[in-house]
Design an enzyme around this catalytic site. Structure first.
Site, mmCIF file in Angstrom:
data_model
loop_
_atom_site.group_PDB
_atom_site.id
_atom_site.type_symbol
_atom_site.label_atom_id
_atom_site.label_comp_id
_atom_site.label_asym_id
_atom_site.label_seq_id
_atom_site.Cartn_x
_atom_site.Cartn_y
_atom_site.Cartn_z
ATOM 1 N N GLY A 1 53.970 41.618 34.446
ATOM 2 C CA GLY A 1 53.957 42.242 35.767
ATOM 3 C C GLY A 1 53.462 43.668 35.679
ATOM 4 O O GLY A 1 52.714 44.032 34.762
ATOM 5 N N GLU B 1 45.682 50.830 39.070
ATOM 6 C CA GLU B 1 45.305 49.450 39.329
ATOM 7 C C GLU B 1 45.295 49.183 40.838
ATOM 8 O O GLU B 1 46.279 49.475 41.517
ATOM 9 C CB GLU B 1 46.365 48.571 38.648
ATOM 10 C CG GLU B 1 45.955 47.175 38.391
ATOM 11 C CD GLU B 1 47.071 46.393 37.683
ATOM 12 O OE1 GLU B 1 48.249 46.747 37.838
ATOM 13 O OE2 GLU B 1 46.725 45.430 36.986
ATOM 14 N N CYS C 1 45.197 40.700 35.864
ATOM 15 C CA CYS C 1 45.522 41.885 35.056
ATOM 16 C C CYS C 1 44.301 42.368 34.290
ATOM 17 O O CYS C 1 44.155 43.549 34.032
ATOM 18 C CB CYS C 1 46.658 41.554 34.106
ATOM 19 S SG CYS C 1 46.348 40.103 33.095
ATOM 20 N N LYS D 1 62.612 33.709 36.178
ATOM 21 C CA LYS D 1 62.711 34.314 37.505
ATOM 22 C C LYS D 1 61.266 34.443 37.982
ATOM 23 O O LYS D 1 60.544 35.356 37.574
ATOM 24 C CB LYS D 1 63.391 35.679 37.380
ATOM 25 C CG LYS D 1 63.767 36.352 38.689
ATOM 26 C CD LYS D 1 62.573 36.714 39.479
ATOM 27 C CE LYS D 1 62.707 37.799 40.461
ATOM 28 N NZ LYS D 1 61.664 37.641 41.484
ATOM 29 N N TRP E 1 52.849 36.993 40.599
ATOM 30 C CA TRP E 1 52.394 35.958 41.524
ATOM 31 C C TRP E 1 50.944 35.523 41.341
ATOM 32 O O TRP E 1 50.493 34.583 41.969
ATOM 33 C CB TRP E 1 52.563 36.423 42.975
ATOM 34 C CG TRP E 1 52.155 37.863 43.212
ATOM 35 C CD1 TRP E 1 52.999 38.926 43.272
ATOM 36 C CD2 TRP E 1 50.837 38.397 43.394
ATOM 37 N NE1 TRP E 1 52.300 40.080 43.492
ATOM 38 C CE2 TRP E 1 50.964 39.780 43.567
ATOM 39 C CE3 TRP E 1 49.556 37.830 43.432
ATOM 40 C CZ2 TRP E 1 49.870 40.628 43.768
ATOM 41 C CZ3 TRP E 1 48.464 38.665 43.629
ATOM 42 C CH2 TRP E 1 48.628 40.042 43.795
ATOM 43 N N ASN E 2 50.201 36.224 40.500
ATOM 44 C CA ASN E 2 48.752 35.935 40.525
ATOM 45 C C ASN E 2 48.362 34.635 39.815
ATOM 46 O O ASN E 2 47.470 33.937 40.265
ATOM 47 C CB ASN E 2 47.956 37.119 39.980
ATOM 48 C CG ASN E 2 48.355 37.477 38.580
ATOM 49 O OD1 ASN E 2 49.519 37.356 38.198
ATOM 50 N ND2 ASN E 2 47.405 37.909 37.793
ATOM 51 N N GLU F 1 53.822 42.231 29.156
ATOM 52 C CA GLU F 1 52.398 42.039 29.484
ATOM 53 C C GLU F 1 52.176 42.722 30.826
ATOM 54 O O GLU F 1 52.579 42.197 31.866
ATOM 55 C CB GLU F 1 52.060 40.547 29.610
ATOM 56 C CG GLU F 1 52.145 39.777 28.318
ATOM 57 C CD GLU F 1 51.034 40.109 27.355
ATOM 58 O OE1 GLU F 1 50.093 40.840 27.735
ATOM 59 O OE2 GLU F 1 51.111 39.663 26.204
ATOM 60 N N LEU F 2 51.553 43.894 30.816
ATOM 61 C CA LEU F 2 51.524 44.721 32.029
ATOM 62 C C LEU F 2 50.113 44.834 32.612
ATOM 63 O O LEU F 2 49.253 44.018 32.323
ATOM 64 C CB LEU F 2 52.130 46.082 31.692
ATOM 65 C CG LEU F 2 53.508 45.983 30.991
ATOM 66 C CD1 LEU F 2 54.028 47.356 30.623
ATOM 67 C CD2 LEU F 2 54.514 45.229 31.830
#
Ligand code: NAD
Length: 493
Positions: free
Chosen positions: A228, A385, A284, A176, A152-153, A250-251
């Site tokens: 996410g 995080e 992130c 999604k 969502w960022n 991509e975490l």
């Protein structure tokens, strides 16, 4: 204000969830309900995946490479024209500053132009074999339907970063979006139709985690691009592994921002503050661990605290606002709880540390920009995080010491180094286990430069020419040009 209503969008049409159910998103600035979206399930994912597969095997698959590229560029134009409107949708759902989101969305045009330009430059090769009578060459083929799951960022930015190389390679897309920020992806899919991309090339199904799970499990989805948390990334990779489908992941991150004693203090101060407090720390690549040389520690910390106390919190639609709310009530609680636990574990709060009162917005999810020091290296604050405006500062004395500190987390997404000593900067850049290292800058990013994580921050790279390879598969074609066919049954013994 009336609540807006959105639908899924696939095969060039709007669709309600087959179950008829909906869910509601909130505006984090006001705390009020903002929009309703289909609460989709596996049946909706199936319908959308079929639409995407039909487009792949139909019009999109038969389009010439350059025509595909030109349509992508046209979509880039439309994204630019609609940037303010798209940004309004995101700001209303995640609270990020409207002017900042508008600029970020405009920047995504560059991704559509860059990868649109690459669409007709995907080449195989002719392999020089020892058997001179054989022609052997490679074809590079699209995979099919690519499933894109985003947080969502930075909804539009991360979606475009994911879909641009996949489209250029000739795939179709099933998105999604995050349940927090579903609106802009739906509008993006509509813009794709307006740009002339055939119906079914970009499809969107909204809903909760279960929709993401159904997407990952769907047999027509041939590749997953996930952005996410590392927890969700691990679950997705495990499921995709069962189907032998590859993932780009991509975490999250816990990125260090390192300041040596020879810096320009003004620049380092700005770099540290922008590194952590941009987007209220909900990025992130947030530089959430600052390491400052002991000889300048007190002076720099004093400056950072003074500037942080002056950050203006408020309505993200107002230009004078410097920091908006936290995106969700759950995320706000996470910020507060993590800071409280850090203080209990011995860290000292230098400023902030709690919910913020913003006049006129009593129900908004605001958190004070926060700086702590003396957190132990193994503490939750230094290892996990927060995904909020929370900075932990630690002093260091030696190069070796800070190289160890920088690498002392499970993550490896980004790192900042502030020094005038060019040799030291490049030696440390080699030592840090992170996908991106910035020297005397932070957050710089381009469609042309690879981006991604090491360790628990991800697998694969987005951006740059190499990203397109993740959405292609190579076929080797062998053709005997001579008259002699090797016959294993005629071998002399
Ligand atoms: P999240 O992992 O909870 O959710 C992201 C998306 O995945 C959502 O759409 C969610 O519905 C879906 N999802 C969650 N679990 C799933 C599962 N098991 N199977 C399929 N889909 C699933 O993350 P979030 O809270 O929305 O976003 C914050 C996280 O995203 C942070 O960890 C942040 O660091 C990370 N992030 C990484 C990057 C990057 O480029 N490396 C960029 C932005 C955000």
């Amino acid at each position: 204000m009336s609540i807006k209503s959105f639908h899924n969008y696939y095969g060039g049409r709007e669709a309600a969830a087959r179950s008829g159910q909906t869910f509601t998103s909130e505006n984090p600035t006001t705390g009020l309900q903002w929009g309703t979206f289909p609460l989709s399930d596996a049946a909706d994912v199936d319908a959308a995946a079929r639409a995407a597969d039909s487009a792949f095997n139909g019009k999109w698959g038969t389009l010439s490479h350059s025509a595909r590229g030109r349509l992508m560029m046209k979509l880039g134009d439309l994204i630019g024209e609609h940037a303010e409107r798209l940004a309004e949708l995101d700001t209303a759902q995640n609270g990020r500053l409207h002017f900042e989101v508008t600029a970020q969305i405009r920047a995504t045009q560059g991704w559509m132009y860059y990868y649109g330009g690459l669409a007709d430059k995907i080449e195989g090769s002719v392999i020089p074999l020892d058997q001179t009578s054989v022609l052997n060459y490679t074809l590079r083929e699209a995979l099919g339907v690519v499933g894109v799951i985003v947080p969502w960022n930075s909804p539009i930015f991360l979606t475009v970063m994911s879909i641009a190389p996949a489209l250029a390679a000739g795939n179709t897309i099933l998105i999604k979006p995050s349940e927090v920020t579903s609106a802009s992806a739906i509008e993006l899919a509509k813009l794709a139709d307006e740009a002339g991309l055939p119906p079914g090339v970009i499809n969107v199904v909204t809903g909760m985690r279960e929709v993401g799970e159904a997407l990952v499990a769907h047999p027509l989805v041939k590749k997953i691009c996930f952005t996410g948390s590392d927890q969700a990334g691990r679950a997705i990779a495990a499921r995709a592994g069962e189907r032998l489908v590859s993932c780009t992941l991509e975490l999250g991150g816990k990125s260090p921002n390192i300041v040596f004693d020879d810096v320009n203090l003004d620049q380092a101060e700005t770099g540290i503050l922008a590194g952590i407090f941009a987007a209220a720390g909900q990025t992130c690549i947030a530089g959430s661990r600052a390491y400052v040389h002991a000889s300048i520690y007190d002076e720099l910390v004093e400056r950072l605290v003074a500037r942080t106390r002056k950050i203006r919190l408020g309505d993200p639609m107002v230009t004078a606002t410097q920091m908006g709310p936290i995106a969700t009530a759950a995320q706000l609680k996470k910020n507060r709880d993590m800071v409280a636990r850090a203080a209990d574990a011995g860290a000292e709060i230098l400023c902030g540390g709690d919910l913020a009162d913003v006049p006129g917005l009593p129900h908004g999810f605001f958190f004070q920009p926060t700086i702590l020091q003396h957190a132990s290296a193994s503490s939750e604050l230094m290892q996990s995080e927060v995904f909020g405006p929370v900075l932990a500062i630690t002093p260091f004395k030696e190069f070796e010491e800070v190289a160890g500190m920088a690498n002392d987390t499970a993550y490896g997404l980004g790192a900042g180094i502030w020094t005038r000593d060019i040799k030291r900067a490049h030696l440390l850049a080699r030592r840090i286990k992170a996908g991106t290292v910035w020297v005397n800058t932070y957050r710089a990013m381009s469609y042309s430069s690879p981006f991604g994580g090491m360790k628990a921050s991800g697998i694969g790279r987005q951006n740059g020419i190499e990203a397109i390879n993740q959405y292609l598969q190579t076929k080797s074609v062998w053709c005997e040009l001579g008259d002699e066919i090797a016959d294993p049954f005629m071998m002399k013994v």
